[in-house]
Enzyme design. Sequence first.
Site, mmCIF file in Angstrom:
data_model
loop_
_atom_site.group_PDB
_atom_site.id
_atom_site.type_symbol
_atom_site.label_atom_id
_atom_site.label_comp_id
_atom_site.label_asym_id
_atom_site.label_seq_id
_atom_site.Cartn_x
_atom_site.Cartn_y
_atom_site.Cartn_z
ATOM 1 N N ASP A 10 1.802 35.312 70.158
ATOM 2 C CA ASP A 10 0.853 36.199 69.326
ATOM 3 C C ASP A 10 -0.380 35.253 68.576
ATOM 4 O OD1 ASP A 10 0.382 38.312 67.245
ATOM 5 O OD2 ASP A 10 1.354 37.404 65.836
ATOM 6 N N SER A 11 -1.167 35.805 67.769
ATOM 7 C CA SER A 11 -2.382 35.334 67.073
ATOM 8 C C SER A 11 -1.564 34.433 65.980
ATOM 9 C CB SER A 11 -3.363 36.195 66.585
ATOM 10 O OG SER A 11 -2.766 36.938 65.751
ATOM 11 N N CYS A 73 1.039 41.013 70.115
ATOM 12 C CA CYS A 73 -0.205 41.302 69.198
ATOM 13 C C CYS A 73 -0.835 42.474 69.828
ATOM 14 C CB CYS A 73 -1.105 40.050 69.593
ATOM 15 S SG CYS A 73 -2.635 40.018 68.666
ATOM 16 N N GLU A 151 -0.230 34.504 57.060
ATOM 17 C CA GLU A 151 -0.448 33.387 57.846
ATOM 18 C C GLU A 151 -0.246 32.157 56.721
ATOM 19 O OE1 GLU A 151 -0.405 32.258 60.991
ATOM 20 O OE2 GLU A 151 0.097 34.313 61.625
ATOM 21 N N CYS A 183 -0.323 46.210 63.857
ATOM 22 C CA CYS A 183 -0.408 44.839 63.749
ATOM 23 C C CYS A 183 0.993 43.994 63.690
ATOM 24 C CB CYS A 183 -1.537 44.218 62.912
ATOM 25 S SG CYS A 183 -1.271 42.599 62.792
ATOM 26 N N HIS A 185 1.942 41.485 62.604
ATOM 27 C CA HIS A 185 2.041 40.810 61.280
ATOM 28 C C HIS A 185 2.702 41.878 60.153
ATOM 29 C CE1 HIS A 185 -0.370 37.704 62.999
ATOM 30 N NE2 HIS A 185 -0.087 36.895 61.968
#
Length: 262
Positions: A10-11, A73, A151, A183, A185
């Site tokens: 994932d990012s 992602c 993040e 997303c 996240h």
Amino acid sequence: MNNHPIGIFDSGIGGLSIWKEIHSLMPYEKTIYLADSINAPYGQKTKQEIVELCIKNTEFLISKGCKIIVVACNTATTNAITYLRDNYSVPFIGIEPAIKPAALQTKTKAIGVLATKGTLSSELFHSTSEMYAEDIHIVEQIGAGLVELIESGNLLSKELDELLESYMQPMLANNIDYLVLGCTHYPLLIPKLKNILPKDVKIIDSGEAVARQTLKVLKAKNLTANDSIEMLNDNYLFYNNKEVEIMKSILDNKYQISFLKF
């Protein structure tokens, strides 16, 4: 049987929501998780930049012997999964916003999609929307700033609360009864979203479906691990190329996380 690991990238730390679903369904499978946090968020990058980052992530996981790769992602999936499948022999599992279940179940004929710019502007997102939600009003909202706050570990910040409230207002004004999280996240924000949204608005993410699809592909290709394998924390490896402390807090410090210069 194949006891090589499942690779997940994932990012950043958002894909841990996918890892948790995979681990819950298949605790006997070894996993390697790669967080490319130094390049997060992917949603603001060009398609070519996203593809190049995905190539780098893929080749790292292949070098570690991964038998299947989960692109955890949404932005990476919608922009790079076709290229990856065309250029590598390892199977790939992608993620896209759960438009279909929301469109099929909505009573108000209005659903909200909270996602990155990269996902909402992708061809895959638009083709999926056209296929399953032709007569549904989709209220799209770019979650600008959310990934950066997650993040950086600012899940309890006032800034995050204010952003979420502003993003939900146009959706509520359009009488949505389903909110699709586009997303990986964003599942980390579900407790906050539940405080903002009425109880009759259902929140959908793709994690459980992705885990089931991963298992299905592993079985179809005879790649499942021996389910009697001893479950050790060493079976689950995590790499991050920026900060490891935030990742550790999400994983409750149970697992070894390595800093990767990547």
